[in-house]
Design an enzyme around this catalytic site. Structure first.
Site, PDB file in Angstrom:
ATOM      1  N   GLY A 247       0.785  -1.232   0.000  1.00 24.43           N
ATOM      2  CA  GLY A 247       0.000   0.000   0.000  1.00 24.43           C
ATOM      3  C   GLY A 247       0.813   1.276   0.000  1.00 24.43           C
ATOM      4  O   GLY A 247       0.267   2.355  -0.187  1.00 24.43           O
ATOM      5  N   PRO A 289       5.699  -3.990  -0.006  1.00 23.38           N
ATOM      6  CA  PRO A 289       5.528  -2.950  -1.023  1.00 23.38           C
ATOM      7  C   PRO A 289       5.751  -3.501  -2.421  1.00 23.38           C
ATOM      8  O   PRO A 289       6.591  -4.381  -2.618  1.00 23.38           O
ATOM      9  CB  PRO A 289       6.614  -1.931  -0.677  1.00 23.38           C
ATOM     10  CG  PRO A 289       7.643  -2.699   0.068  1.00 23.38           C
ATOM     11  CD  PRO A 289       6.938  -3.837   0.751  1.00 23.38           C
ATOM     12  N   GLY A 290       5.014  -3.012  -3.361  1.00 22.86           N
ATOM     13  CA  GLY A 290       5.235  -3.374  -4.764  1.00 22.86           C
ATOM     14  C   GLY A 290       5.638  -2.122  -5.510  1.00 22.86           C
ATOM     15  O   GLY A 290       6.808  -1.814  -5.685  1.00 22.86           O
ATOM     16  N   ARG A 291       4.624  -1.312  -5.874  1.00 20.64           N
ATOM     17  CA  ARG A 291       4.897  -0.154  -6.748  1.00 20.64           C
ATOM     18  C   ARG A 291       5.835   0.869  -6.120  1.00 20.64           C
ATOM     19  O   ARG A 291       6.561   1.556  -6.830  1.00 20.64           O
ATOM     20  CB  ARG A 291       3.581   0.490  -7.171  1.00 20.64           C
ATOM     21  CG  ARG A 291       2.958   1.399  -6.161  1.00 20.64           C
ATOM     22  CD  ARG A 291       1.562   1.779  -6.572  1.00 20.64           C
ATOM     23  NE  ARG A 291       0.683   0.635  -6.471  1.00 20.64           N
ATOM     24  CZ  ARG A 291      -0.340   0.406  -7.278  1.00 20.64           C
ATOM     25  NH1 ARG A 291      -0.625   1.237  -8.241  1.00 20.64           N
ATOM     26  NH2 ARG A 291      -1.087  -0.650  -7.095  1.00 20.64           N
ATOM     27  N   ARG A 327      -2.793  -0.053 -17.569  1.00 22.22           N
ATOM     28  CA  ARG A 327      -3.389   0.658 -16.435  1.00 22.22           C
ATOM     29  C   ARG A 327      -4.369   1.772 -16.856  1.00 22.22           C
ATOM     30  O   ARG A 327      -5.440   1.884 -16.255  1.00 22.22           O
ATOM     31  CB  ARG A 327      -2.303   1.207 -15.508  1.00 22.22           C
ATOM     32  CG  ARG A 327      -1.378   0.120 -14.965  1.00 22.22           C
ATOM     33  CD  ARG A 327      -0.443   0.611 -13.873  1.00 22.22           C
ATOM     34  NE  ARG A 327      -1.150   0.813 -12.626  1.00 22.22           N
ATOM     35  CZ  ARG A 327      -1.521   1.977 -12.168  1.00 22.22           C
ATOM     36  NH1 ARG A 327      -1.225   3.083 -12.834  1.00 22.22           N
ATOM     37  NH2 ARG A 327      -2.197   2.068 -11.044  1.00 22.22           N
ATOM     38  N   CYS A 359      -6.305  -2.439 -31.787  1.00 17.89           N
ATOM     39  CA  CYS A 359      -7.660  -2.233 -32.303  1.00 17.89           C
ATOM     40  C   CYS A 359      -8.705  -2.294 -31.190  1.00 17.89           C
ATOM     41  O   CYS A 359      -9.511  -3.237 -31.121  1.00 17.89           O
ATOM     42  CB  CYS A 359      -7.965  -3.275 -33.366  1.00 17.89           C
ATOM     43  SG  CYS A 359      -6.789  -3.168 -34.690  1.00 17.89           S
ATOM     44  N   GLU A 360      -8.653  -1.357 -30.299  1.00 17.22           N
ATOM     45  CA  GLU A 360      -9.611  -1.232 -29.192  1.00 17.22           C
ATOM     46  C   GLU A 360      -9.752   0.257 -28.907  1.00 17.22           C
ATOM     47  O   GLU A 360      -8.735   0.945 -28.790  1.00 17.22           O
ATOM     48  CB  GLU A 360      -9.047  -1.865 -27.898  1.00 17.22           C
ATOM     49  CG  GLU A 360      -8.773  -3.328 -27.928  1.00 17.22           C
ATOM     50  CD  GLU A 360      -9.984  -4.180 -27.575  1.00 17.22           C
ATOM     51  OE1 GLU A 360     -10.991  -3.636 -27.064  1.00 17.22           O
ATOM     52  OE2 GLU A 360      -9.899  -5.391 -27.821  1.00 17.22           O
TER      53      GLU A 360
HETATM   54  N1  LLP Z   1       0.552  -7.400  -0.894  1.00 20.16           N
HETATM   55  C1  LLP Z   1      -0.558  -7.964  -1.372  1.00 20.16           C
HETATM   56  C2  LLP Z   1      -1.174  -9.062  -0.639  1.00 20.16           C
HETATM   57  C3  LLP Z   1      -1.117  -7.488  -2.559  1.00 20.16           C
HETATM   58  O1  LLP Z   1      -2.228  -8.039  -3.037  1.00 20.16           O
HETATM   59  C4  LLP Z   1      -0.504  -6.416  -3.257  1.00 20.16           C
HETATM   60  C5  LLP Z   1      -1.049  -5.925  -4.512  1.00 20.16           C
HETATM   61  C6  LLP Z   1       0.670  -5.870  -2.722  1.00 20.16           C
HETATM   62  C7  LLP Z   1       1.159  -6.381  -1.530  1.00 20.16           C
HETATM   63  C8  LLP Z   1       1.422  -4.757  -3.391  1.00 20.16           C
HETATM   64  O2  LLP Z   1       0.689  -3.622  -3.579  1.00 20.16           O
HETATM   65  P1  LLP Z   1       1.426  -2.267  -3.997  1.00 20.16           P
HETATM   66  O3  LLP Z   1       2.418  -1.952  -2.927  1.00 20.16           O
HETATM   67  O4  LLP Z   1       2.100  -2.480  -5.305  1.00 20.16           O
HETATM   68  O5  LLP Z   1       0.398  -1.251  -4.114  1.00 20.16           O
HETATM   69  N2  LLP Z   1      -2.519  -3.894 -11.070  1.00 20.16           N
HETATM   70  C9  LLP Z   1      -2.864  -2.900 -10.076  1.00 20.16           C
HETATM   71  C10 LLP Z   1      -2.371  -3.274  -8.711  1.00 20.16           C
HETATM   72  C11 LLP Z   1      -2.915  -4.547  -8.159  1.00 20.16           C
HETATM   73  C12 LLP Z   1      -2.320  -4.814  -6.829  1.00 20.16           C
HETATM   74  C13 LLP Z   1      -2.666  -6.145  -6.325  1.00 20.16           C
HETATM   75  N3  LLP Z   1      -2.084  -6.434  -5.056  1.00 20.16           N
HETATM   76  C14 LLP Z   1      -2.299  -1.556 -10.528  1.00 20.16           C
HETATM   77  O6  LLP Z   1      -1.701  -1.488 -11.582  1.00 20.16           O
HETATM   78  O7  LLP Z   1      -2.493  -0.561  -9.848  1.00 20.16           O
END
Ligand code: LLP
Length: 431
Positions: A247, A289-291, A327, A359-360
């Site tokens: 998050g 964290p991901g993004r 996205r 083509c969308e």
């Molecule tokens: N942990 C869990 C259990 C998750 O489901 C997620 C993301 C994360 C961590 C990492 O979230 P972040 O820190 O990246 O916000 N495709 C979408 C995002 C889907 C996220 C799914 N879960 C986008 O492009 O915004």
């Protein structure tokens, strides 16, 4: 260009009139590897990792990178070598994480629907813990442990029923969502877990959603999670960790107010744990964290193929599409666009739709976006493309997968080749 919402970044800025990633001119990458192409700044990833690490310095912690954001092996191995862990949601992701050098004891397995074979494979690889969020899944995990003649470490992912106040597609912590176990249900199965010789409850977890604009809901969720952790320990669980989920936000550029810095999210985590009285030196904090680690570290380079007027609308047709960055089509997401040649500060802005060749009608990068005059052949950088770009790509319209380039200071290296035609029919059987 301040009125066209470009997030400030030390890693993507103009140098002598040309947009650079760190110290490499993006034009030189475009001419070497062609477009569309993803370009990542290694220093930006390191910096983002450091700021989350520092924000959690008040307690022992593991940053388990949600590798779904960007699983390129070079990105993964860079993070693994800094002590980072991995949060995976499939065995494919586990294989990626192991190949890139994450030690199994730093891998946790989240996800709402794990197959039995995946649970077996994760157990055999010796990953740190399986995060369970379903009673039937718990049965499967227990039966796998029985079959393997050992116990398995699990975490319980609960759903704290807190509104993350984010895009509905990326909010996961409300009662109606498919994620996690409700706290009463999780509590009701504690005796069973604690009495099982095959299960070791090592963590409790939650993830309320992505791109949290404020740390407040996080603090609230963590206090709820912390109280649940306390009840687990009162009943005899020897918890090793509390996993507070992901998050951590990144700036895409259209935000009205800048998000609070990583430290504010670290403080919210600390306060939530303190109010539940579970901030202890023997309990590790895990975050996923991901993004925030990779999103702003990446751009998608693209070239303008054509421009055209259609009725009142002005279209800029580029060679990147929803196949590389879905996205905007999926969430109406905003991604800042920067011309590679620096526009003059008084350049007139014109509102355009930046669209791809697929083509969308939904294949767009930006709608009604004020941009300086953009012409056929110009190069553009689409910002914020380091997360959920390549991971959500497709080969729709038989488009090849783009190359990926990693920049380190003044050096750049190819970390994935553009796919060739054989990738288009790989695995297909005919005749
Ligand atoms: N942990 C869990 C259990 C998750 O489901 C997620 C993301 C994360 C961590 C990492 O979230 P972040 O820190 O990246 O916000 N495709 C979408 C995002 C889907 C996220 C799914 N879960 C986008 O492009 O915004």
């Amino acid at each position: 260009m301040s009125n066209i919402h470009i997030p400030e970044s030390p890693w993507f800025s103009y140098r002598d009139g040309a947009l650079a990633c760190d110290r490499v001119a993006l034009e030189s990458i475009a001419s070497e590897f062609d477009t569309p192409a993803f370009v990542y700044s290694g220093a930006a990833i390191d910096d983002a990792y450091r700021s989350i690490d520092e924000a959690l310095s008040f307690a022992p912690h593991l940053i388990a990178y949600a590798i779904k954001a960007n699983g390129n092996l070079a990105v993964l191995s860079r993070l693994a070598s800094q002590g980072c862990g991995a949060d995976i949601v499939s065995i494919g992701e586990m294989q990626r994480a192991l190949k890139a050098g994450f030690p199994p004891e730093r891998i946790i397995y989240s996800g709402v629907g794990k197959r039995r074979e995946e649970i077996v494979a994760a157990a055999q690889a010796g990953i740190r813990a399986l995060h369970v969020e379903n009673l039937q899944e718990l049965d499967v995990v227990e039966s796998v442990a029985l079959e393997l003649g050992r116990s398995l470490a699990i975490g319980l992912r609960v759903n704290p029923d807190v509104d993350a106040q984010t895009h509905p597609y990326i909010a996961t912590g409300l009662r109606e969502s498919k994620f996690g176990l409700s706290i009463p249900v999780a509590e009701s199965i504690l005796p069973r877990i604690l009495n099982s010789p095959h299960l070791e409850l090592e963590a409790v977890a939650c993830h309320i959603g992505s791109q949290l604009a404020s740390p407040k809901p996080l603090r609230e969720a963590i206090e709820i999670l912390g109280n649940f952790a306390k009840r687990c320990m009162e009943q005899g669980a020897r918890l090793r960790a509390i996993d507070v989920g992901g998050g951590w936000p990144m700036h895409y550029g259209q935000e009205e107010d800048p998000y609070p810095p990583a430290q504010a999210f670290g403080d919210a985590i600390r306060q939530g744990l303190e109010s539940a009285d579970v901030l202890r030196p023997d309990i590790e904090i895990i975050t996923e964290p991901g993004r925030a680690l990779v999103g702003d570290a990446g751009v998608l380079l693209t070239r303008v193929l054509y421009t055209k007027m259609q009725g009142e609308r002005r279209f800029v047709i580029v060679d990147a599409a929803m196949t590389e960055l879905i996205r905007p089509a999926l969430y109406g997401a905003y991604h800042a666009i920067m011309p590679l040649r620096e526009p003059s500060p008084d350049a007139e802005l014109v509102s355009v739709d930046v669209v791809g060749p697929v083509c969308e009608s939904g294949d767009f990068v930006a709608k009604d976006r004020p941009l300086p005059d953009v012409r056929q052949g110009d190069l553009l950088a689409i910002r914020g493309a380091g997360a959920y770009g390549r991971e959500m790509q497709s080969m729709y319209n038989a488009r090849p997968l783009p190359p990926e380039v990693l920049v380190d200071g003044s050096r750049s290296r190819l970390v994935r080749r553009r796919s060739g035609p054989e990738a288009l029919w790989q695995g297909e059987i005919f005749e």
